[in-house]
Design an enzyme around this catalytic site. Structure first.
Site, PDB file in Angstrom:
ATOM      1  N   ASP A 162       0.844  -1.184   0.000  1.00  0.00           N
ATOM      2  CA  ASP A 162       0.000   0.000   0.000  1.00  0.00           C
ATOM      3  C   ASP A 162       0.884   1.239   0.000  1.00  0.00           C
ATOM      4  O   ASP A 162       1.963   1.228  -0.589  1.00  0.00           O
ATOM      5  CB  ASP A 162      -0.949  -0.023   1.205  1.00  0.00           C
ATOM      6  CG  ASP A 162      -2.284   0.644   0.907  1.00  0.00           C
ATOM      7  OD1 ASP A 162      -2.302   1.885   0.832  1.00  0.00           O
ATOM      8  OD2 ASP A 162      -3.306  -0.062   0.748  1.00  0.00           O
TER       9      ASP A 162
ATOM     10  N   HIS B 269      -3.804   6.001   3.499  1.00  0.00           N
ATOM     11  CA  HIS B 269      -4.517   4.781   3.134  1.00  0.00           C
ATOM     12  C   HIS B 269      -3.832   3.532   3.671  1.00  0.00           C
ATOM     13  O   HIS B 269      -4.482   2.646   4.245  1.00  0.00           O
ATOM     14  CB  HIS B 269      -4.638   4.696   1.613  1.00  0.00           C
ATOM     15  CG  HIS B 269      -5.535   3.604   1.124  1.00  0.00           C
ATOM     16  ND1 HIS B 269      -5.075   2.347   0.824  1.00  0.00           N
ATOM     17  CD2 HIS B 269      -6.873   3.581   0.891  1.00  0.00           C
ATOM     18  CE1 HIS B 269      -6.079   1.595   0.408  1.00  0.00           C
ATOM     19  NE2 HIS B 269      -7.186   2.318   0.436  1.00  0.00           N
TER      20      HIS B 269
ATOM     21  N   SER C 130     -11.454  -1.415  -0.175  1.00  0.00           N
ATOM     22  CA  SER C 130     -10.155  -1.402   0.499  1.00  0.00           C
ATOM     23  C   SER C 130     -10.236  -2.066   1.864  1.00  0.00           C
ATOM     24  O   SER C 130      -9.494  -3.004   2.163  1.00  0.00           O
ATOM     25  CB  SER C 130      -9.658   0.039   0.659  1.00  0.00           C
ATOM     26  OG  SER C 130      -9.300   0.600  -0.568  1.00  0.00           O
TER      27      SER C 130
END
Length: 506
Positions: free
Chosen positions: A230, A280, A451
């Site tokens: 990520d 994120h 996600s």
């Protein structure tokens, strides 16, 4: 209540020793064979063709694009081209290829025969593990010859930026926390969205929809390592760093790596480290592995699992050379790590990228169970079904759905025949998503979309594997399927549905 919902916006003969065989990647039309002076297509024309193909077929591969489209895209991407080579479609690892060096030399000699640049300026990168080279190509004849070379698996533009051009064309309007999936917000959690458990941790409401708390009596993920690809992990969140072992979470390890190079120049090689500069990645690692302690903060699904985090990209849209190369290298790194059992990636693209495909297959061949996000997007890309690489056979695709009876995808989630599992992550009344650790110390946030669904499922898989440490990835995956609500049937949009974690660890 204002919520942060991380989104994936989509969310790839003429003086040369070439033979046209059944192994050729693309059979060009007679018109293309005779015409190497086709006009340069504009980025808008290229994007329109990509979108048209996606709407018609659901997937876009550069191998199926016309020579004109491929050449135009490479010209708009610094003339940078990726060549995946090998004697067959499965010949992508250097260690298993007896002719890798020979083929590279032949390809470079062939390219130089048509290009004006000297050989030393043609080769930008020669991958040390995979059968991939990145080269500068300007002539249409070169691309045509490469596509028809029996030792070339694929030829793709290496730095074509679809979303950048969409924004320039006025088609896409981005925001700091919208198109990129990034955001640093902290939110106070509604008391309706969690349950407090000992020693003083918050269990997200969504965990109960999958019976995760009941599974903890049998397994907490101990002994299993989850690799998360990520945007990295926040340096401001000690519970994913120095305090990873805290409270009921103990005897485990956290490692952080960086494979992303923050540069517009393809020859740059210095990464910018493992620290999350997006937000994120922090949310995804927290969802899967955040500790269970007395801090009054959300716990992760596998709160005793080990974590290896890779900062492989700046944000969730895998656009551009260095992000795609960073993800490829992260898959290779995790593939080579014998302690890693599970890989979770909540990022992707709307079209296939050959070097990422090779990285995924490399890790898959080494027994890793790979979970990828099915896609979360704005209205701009909601016509896209399951995104890449979640559509690959080597990955397990996950998407998010709303709370309530039946299956209704979340407000921004993608669905389709490639989806394998779903996770309930959006409340029916408030619209709130899943509670999670914030980017900042001692703060909380909400995270949504496919996600968080992917990271949650990776955590559940760790619970199952920890309970059955001698199992193979196929045995773990079969157990997940058998415990899902729609099994033995499979939905055309939602796969096997919601996993019951308590049943999966029995």
């Amino acid at each position: 209540m204002k919520k942060t919902v991380f989104k994936i916006c989509f969310l790839a003969v003429l003086g040369l020793n070439v033979a046209c065989t059944e192994d050729s990647i693309e059979k060009n039309s007679a018109e293309e064979v005779q015409n190497f002076d086709q006009k340069l297509l504009s980025p808008q024309q290229i994007n329109d063709e990509i979108k048209s193909t996606l709407q018609q077929t659901g997937q876009f591969y550069w191998k199926n694009a016309s020579l004109q489209l491929l050449w135009s895209a490479s010209q708009h991407g610094q003339n940078l081209v990726t060549i995946g080579y090998g004697t067959s479609t499965t010949d992508f690892e250097k260690s298993a290829s007896s002719r890798s060096k020979e083929i590279v030399e032949q390809l470079l000699n062939s390219i130089q025969a048509n290009e004006s640049n000297p050989a030393e300026k043609l080769l930008v990168y020669n991958d040390p593990v995979l059968n991939i080279i990145d080269v500068i190509v300007k002539d249409q004849k070169t691309l045509f010859a490469l596509r028809n070379n029996k030792n070339v698996r694929y030829v793709e533009p290496a730095d074509y930026r679809f979303f950048k051009f969409e924004e320039e064309n006025g088609t896409q309007r981005s925001s700091s926390s919208g198109s990129s999936g990034c955001g640093f917000d902290s939110q106070t959690l509604s008391t309706a969205d969690y349950t407090s458990i000992t020693p003083n941790a918050k269990v997200p409401w969504s965990f109960y929809k999958h019976n995760i708390p009941n599974a903890w009596s049998k397994s907490t993920g101990s002994g299993i390592t989850i690799g998360v690809i990520d945007s990295g992990v926040s340096p401001n969140q000690s519970l994913l760093g120095s305090n990873f072992n805290n409270g009921d979470s103990n005897g485990r390890s956290v490692q952080k790596y960086g494979t992303y190079v923050d540069s517009i120049w393809p020859w740059s090689t210095s990464t910018d480290g493992p620290n999350d500069q997006c937000g994120h990645g922090t949310s995804m690692t927290a969802t899967a592995t955040a500790p269970r302690n007395n801090k009054g903060l959300p716990v992760g699904v596998a709160y005793n699992a080990n974590l290896i985090s890779y900062r492989a990209a700046a944000n969730v849209v895998l656009e551009g050379y260095h992000e795609q190369k960073g993800v490829q290298n992260a898959f290779v790194g995790l593939g080579n790590n014998s302690s890693v059992k599970i890989i979770s990636m909540s990022m992707g693209h709307i079209f296939s990228v050959g070097r990422i495909e090779d990285g995924v297959r490399y890790a898959n061949n080494r027994g890793k169970l790979i979970f990828c996000a099915g896609g979360t997007s704005t209205s701009f890309t909601n016509f896209v079904g399951v995104i890449f690489p979640a559509w690959m056979n080597e990955t397990v695709a996950v998407t998010g759905i709303k709370e309530g009876s039946g299956y209704n995808k979340c407000s921004n989630c993608h669905s389709g025949s490639k989806i394998d599992f779903t996770v309930v992550m959006e409340r029916s009344a408030s619209g709130n998503t899943a509670p999670v650790l914030s980017y900042y110390e001692n703060q909380t946030d909400y995270v949504g979309g496919s996600s968080v669904a992917t990271a949650t499922t990776a955590g559940i898989a760790a619970l199952v594997w920890s309970k059955n440490p001698s199992w193979s990835k196929d045995q773990v995956l079969n157990k997940l399927k058998q415990s899902a609500s729609l099994y033995p049937n499979r939905s055309s949009e939602y796969g096997y549905g919601n996993i019951n974690a308590a049943v999966a660890v029995q």
